[in-house]
Design a protein around this motif. Structure first.
Motif, PDB file in Angstrom:
ATOM      1  N   TRP A  15       0.841  -1.209   0.000  1.00 26.75           N
ATOM      2  CA  TRP A  15       0.000   0.000   0.000  1.00 26.75           C
ATOM      3  C   TRP A  15       0.871   1.252   0.000  1.00 26.75           C
ATOM      4  O   TRP A  15       0.613   2.203  -0.760  1.00 26.75           O
ATOM      5  N   ILE A  16       1.899   1.269   0.840  1.00 28.99           N
ATOM      6  CA  ILE A  16       2.834   2.400   0.871  1.00 28.99           C
ATOM      7  C   ILE A  16       3.516   2.544  -0.480  1.00 28.99           C
ATOM      8  O   ILE A  16       3.683   3.653  -1.004  1.00 28.99           O
ATOM      9  N   LEU A  19       0.990   4.004  -2.952  1.00 21.76           N
ATOM     10  CA  LEU A  19       0.684   5.397  -2.652  1.00 21.76           C
ATOM     11  C   LEU A  19       1.832   6.317  -3.047  1.00 21.76           C
ATOM     12  O   LEU A  19       1.638   7.344  -3.717  1.00 21.76           O
ATOM     13  N   ILE A  22       2.165   6.493  -6.860  1.00 27.81           N
ATOM     14  CA  ILE A  22       1.192   7.381  -7.506  1.00 27.81           C
ATOM     15  C   ILE A  22       1.645   8.834  -7.394  1.00 27.81           C
ATOM     16  O   ILE A  22       1.552   9.610  -8.365  1.00 27.81           O
ATOM     17  N   ILE A  23       2.157   9.211  -6.228  1.00 28.66           N
ATOM     18  CA  ILE A  23       2.672  10.582  -6.057  1.00 28.66           C
ATOM     19  C   ILE A  23       3.825  10.837  -7.021  1.00 28.66           C
ATOM     20  O   ILE A  23       3.865  11.860  -7.723  1.00 28.66           O
ATOM     21  N   GLY A  65       8.762  11.032  -3.088  1.00 25.88           N
ATOM     22  CA  GLY A  65       7.873   9.986  -3.588  1.00 25.88           C
ATOM     23  C   GLY A  65       8.679   8.889  -4.258  1.00 25.88           C
ATOM     24  O   GLY A  65       8.416   7.692  -4.075  1.00 25.88           O
ATOM     25  N   THR A  69       8.982   5.017  -2.851  1.00 26.06           N
ATOM     26  CA  THR A  69       8.608   3.962  -3.806  1.00 26.06           C
ATOM     27  C   THR A  69       9.754   2.981  -3.995  1.00 26.06           C
ATOM     28  O   THR A  69       9.558   1.761  -3.981  1.00 26.06           O
TER      29      THR A  69
END
Length: 237
Positions: A15-16, A19, A22-23, A65, A69
């Motif tokens: 999930w991290i 997220l 996406i950023i 980000g 990621t």
């Protein structure tokens, strides 16, 4: 499934990763599809103001980000590789290819795009304060722009192979890992060398001068890697 279990922790890690990704990729596309064309068309004063106030904010979220990621992805991949699926699985190879492409993109962000944009930002601040313009700023912006377009190119096969790990089980396992990865690394290396030393807007870098050319280059690279999987997964004749 409790979130404090191993499965729950891995879910939170994914999930991290999603997220933060996406950023990161969202801002990558914003920079290339919206901000860069806007800067090319707007007045110098407006562009300078955006470089002073907007660009530092975008770059902060962009680079961090990318970092989150990158770290979360490799932690998850190592668990996938060592603790769950193993290396001798086609899904591992697909996600590994996507992870390697993403890692090159991360390196471009931290060691090329961000350093070059720092020069652009500082030049905008200096000229606004009445100091002389930095003659290296234009070249820095062009080099950072080429690296950013290269990341857009890489992002297309990266996202494709991240998805195929779970959703394309028919894509076969390459029969020779050494040959497969040598060719894959050569392809990735040639594209990255173009970002590092190519002349923006000329030669091999010319397709990346436009959004259309960048997208088509990404689709072609995706097809090349897909075809390489198919060729290497086919029984030897």
């Amino acid at each position: 499934m409790a979130l404090m279990s191993t499965e729950g922790w891995l879910f939170l890690l994914r999930w991290i990763h999603f997220l933060a990704g996406i950023i990161w990729i969202g801002l990558l596309y914003y920079l290339n599809f919206a901000q860069v064309p806007f800067f090319a068309e707007t007045e110098p004063g407006v562009r300078s103001g955006a470089q002073q106030k907007l660009l530092p904010r975008v770059m902060w979220w962009f680079r961090w980000g990318a970092m989150i990621t990158f770290l979360s992805g490799w932690i998850y991949l190592l668990h996938w590789w060592i603790g769950t699926v193993g290396i001798n699985n086609p899904a591992t190879w697909k996600i590994l290819l996507g992870g390697l492409l993403g890692s090159i993109m991360w390196g471009n962000v931290w060691f090329l795009i961000w350093p070059k944009n720092k020069i652009v930002i500082q030049n905008a601040l200096d000229t606004a304060a009445g100091k002389p313009a930095n003659p290296a700023a234009a070249a820095a912006g062009a080099r950072g722009g080429l690296a950013s377009r290269t990341n857009v190119l890489f992002s297309i096969p990266m996202l494709f192979f991240m998805g195929t790990a779970q959703h394309m089980p028919w894509l076969p396992m390459p029969r020779s890992g050494i040959v497969f990865w040598i060719v894959a690394f050569v392809i990735m290396g040639l594209v990255e060398i173009n970002a590092l030393v190519g002349t923006p807007g000329k030669g091999a870098a010319k397709p990346l001068a436009t959004i259309k050319g960048t997208l088509w280059s990404g689709f072609i690279l995706t097809a090349v890697f897909y075809g390489w999987f198919v060729i290497m997964g086919s029984p030897a004749q």
